[in-house]
Design a protein around this motif. Structure first.
Motif, PDB file in Angstrom:
ATOM      1  N   MET A   1     -31.166 -11.922 -55.029  1.00 16.78           N
ATOM      2  CA  MET A   1     -29.953 -11.116 -55.005  1.00 16.78           C
ATOM      3  C   MET A   1     -28.949 -11.745 -54.052  1.00 16.78           C
ATOM      4  O   MET A   1     -29.293 -12.117 -52.940  1.00 16.78           O
ATOM      5  CB  MET A   1     -30.260  -9.680 -54.576  1.00 16.78           C
ATOM      6  CG  MET A   1     -29.059  -8.752 -54.625  1.00 16.78           C
ATOM      7  SD  MET A   1     -29.490  -7.038 -54.308  1.00 16.78           S
ATOM      8  CE  MET A   1     -29.938  -7.137 -52.565  1.00 16.78           C
ATOM      9  N   TYR A  18     -23.052  -6.776 -54.598  1.00 17.02           N
ATOM     10  CA  TYR A  18     -24.409  -7.300 -54.675  1.00 17.02           C
ATOM     11  C   TYR A  18     -24.732  -7.624 -56.133  1.00 17.02           C
ATOM     12  O   TYR A  18     -24.430  -6.829 -57.035  1.00 17.02           O
ATOM     13  CB  TYR A  18     -25.407  -6.277 -54.126  1.00 17.02           C
ATOM     14  CG  TYR A  18     -25.183  -5.960 -52.666  1.00 17.02           C
ATOM     15  CD1 TYR A  18     -25.826  -6.679 -51.673  1.00 17.02           C
ATOM     16  CD2 TYR A  18     -24.301  -4.952 -52.279  1.00 17.02           C
ATOM     17  CE1 TYR A  18     -25.611  -6.405 -50.323  1.00 17.02           C
ATOM     18  CE2 TYR A  18     -24.065  -4.672 -50.940  1.00 17.02           C
ATOM     19  CZ  TYR A  18     -24.728  -5.398 -49.968  1.00 17.02           C
ATOM     20  OH  TYR A  18     -24.495  -5.129 -48.638  1.00 17.02           O
ATOM     21  N   LEU A  20     -27.660  -8.504 -58.904  1.00 17.79           N
ATOM     22  CA  LEU A  20     -29.062  -8.530 -59.297  1.00 17.79           C
ATOM     23  C   LEU A  20     -29.190  -9.394 -60.548  1.00 17.79           C
ATOM     24  O   LEU A  20     -28.376  -9.282 -61.464  1.00 17.79           O
ATOM     25  CB  LEU A  20     -29.564  -7.111 -59.588  1.00 17.79           C
ATOM     26  CG  LEU A  20     -29.254  -6.029 -58.558  1.00 17.79           C
ATOM     27  CD1 LEU A  20     -29.775  -4.674 -59.050  1.00 17.79           C
ATOM     28  CD2 LEU A  20     -29.850  -6.366 -57.218  1.00 17.79           C
ATOM     29  N   GLN A 118     -31.994  -4.662 -49.127  1.00 13.76           N
ATOM     30  CA  GLN A 118     -32.787  -5.206 -50.223  1.00 13.76           C
ATOM     31  C   GLN A 118     -34.255  -5.215 -49.820  1.00 13.76           C
ATOM     32  O   GLN A 118     -34.719  -6.144 -49.155  1.00 13.76           O
ATOM     33  CB  GLN A 118     -32.337  -6.623 -50.570  1.00 13.76           C
ATOM     34  CG  GLN A 118     -33.114  -7.243 -51.716  1.00 13.76           C
ATOM     35  CD  GLN A 118     -32.828  -8.731 -51.895  1.00 13.76           C
ATOM     36  OE1 GLN A 118     -32.122  -9.334 -51.105  1.00 13.76           O
ATOM     37  NE2 GLN A 118     -33.410  -9.317 -52.933  1.00 13.76           N
ATOM     38  N   LEU A 124     -31.951  -2.911 -54.926  1.00 10.28           N
ATOM     39  CA  LEU A 124     -30.926  -2.592 -53.942  1.00 10.28           C
ATOM     40  C   LEU A 124     -31.023  -1.113 -53.597  1.00 10.28           C
ATOM     41  O   LEU A 124     -30.972  -0.260 -54.478  1.00 10.28           O
ATOM     42  CB  LEU A 124     -29.537  -2.909 -54.510  1.00 10.28           C
ATOM     43  CG  LEU A 124     -28.343  -2.625 -53.602  1.00 10.28           C
ATOM     44  CD1 LEU A 124     -28.336  -3.565 -52.398  1.00 10.28           C
ATOM     45  CD2 LEU A 124     -27.036  -2.748 -54.384  1.00 10.28           C
TER      46      LEU A 124
END
Length: 343
Positions: A1, A18, A20, A118, A124
């Motif tokens: 991430m 963020y 993913l 994380q 997250l």
């Protein structure tokens, strides 16, 4: 991430995006402001398709009142009369849509900055606190939202919340989906595991009636195009200016079950919705105003996106037959929704 800067709020707070990434090639962008799902990229032969509407920086979200991609609450959807009542005690809450409340008031979770961490790859965790009395709601609420992307590309949204006083909590994600990446969604095919829905009045509030979908434009028990019956002569469609209605899901309360499947007519991307929630709001973006400029210098107009908002029923505090999203002091609110993407 990975984490990248996403601008600064009007209050001067830095926002982080963020990302993913799944082994299947699907990537999801999430902001720590509003716990917003900013992007979902699904790989296709001609390149990745972004299947959710959003903005390229935080200023776009601040200027738009459509809740694009946000975590919505304390109480998602509408509360008639702008009040809640628990055990005979009534609390007035902020009215931000005429005499009623919509999506938690003026400063709901969609407006909050979340602390992010994380704990595992492609997971997250976002946390925030809503003070006692915020927007009129009793109790200090501590919320944890966990977003997890599986190797296969299933995005799980897991919401857990506690309160210091008896209160109501009803959370949803307000993503605007277009599985073609843009243009009309009226040719998207939709299936819903819902043989009943909750009719609304002129204020878009459920009346308390639960009505069968059979023989109405609200019957998605067999998959059909979203636009197949959208122009039918129907009082409910007129009141909602299209679909803006809660569907009663055909499953046991609290059961995690597949309740919807959406298919893009151009890309063939399919999205399944799995949830523990009792209801689902189908919304065809009827009230988008002055089509906002979104990602990639595009605009989005009514019926160019569709929301599938898992929830407790709107206006449940005024409807005796509806299950109430009451959370007792020290108790736990816990609901889960999964969006699975298949290509």
């Amino acid at each position: 991430m990975s984490a990248t800067a996403f601008g600064v709020t009007k209050e001067g707070l830095p926002v982080t995006r963020y990302t993913l990434e799944s082994r299947s090639g699907i990537t999801v962008g999430v902001l720590d402001r509003g716990a917003i799902i900013q992007s979902i990229l699904v790989p296709c032969p001609d390149g990745p398709v972004d299947v959710v509407a959003g903005f390229d920086d935080i200023s776009g979200y601040e200027a738009c009142d459509a809740y694009l991609g946000a975590l919505v609450g304390r109480h998602a959807n509408r509360l008639g009369g702008a009040f809640i009542e628990i055990d005979g005690k009534r609390w007035p809450v902020t009215a931000n849509e005429g005499a009623k409340q919509l999506h938690g008031g003026l400063h709901g979770f969609d407006q909050k900055m979340f602390a992010a961490e994380q704990p595992a790859p492609n997971c997250l965790v976002l946390r925030c606190v809503s003070p006692d009395g915020e927007e009129g709601f009793p109790g200090e609420v501590t919320l944890q939202a966990t977003y997890t992307l599986s190797d296969e590309g299933a995005l799980s949204l897991d919401y857990q919340a506690t309160s210091t006083r008896d209160t109501v909590i009803n959370l949803t994600n307000h993503s605007y989906f277009n599985l073609n990446g843009g243009g009309s969604v009226l040719q998207h095919r939709l299936w819903l595991a819902a043989s009943r829905f909750t009719p609304i009045d002129a204020d878009a509030l459920p009346t308390g009636e639960i009505r069968d979908v059979a023989g109405t434009p609200f019957d998605f028990c067999t998959a059909k195009q979203i636009g197949a019956d959208l122009d039918a002569c129907d009082e409910q469609l007129a009141l909602g200016h299209g679909y803006d209605h809660n569907f009663v899901l055909d499953k046991a309360s609290g059961e995690l079950a597949t309740v919807a499947e959406l298919c893009g007519d151009q890309t063939g991307i399919r999205m399944r919705c799995v949830t523990t929630c009792p209801g689902l709001q189908l919304y065809t973006a009827n009230f988008l105003q002055s089509p906002p400029l979104v990602k990639g210098e595009k605009t989005i107009a009514p019926r160019e996106a569709v929301c599938l908002e898992t929830q407790y029923f709107p206006n449940s505090m005024n409807c005796p037959a509806f299950e109430k999203p009451i959370v007792r002091a020290g108790g736990l609110y816990h609901e889960r929704t999964i969006y699975e993407f298949i290509k």
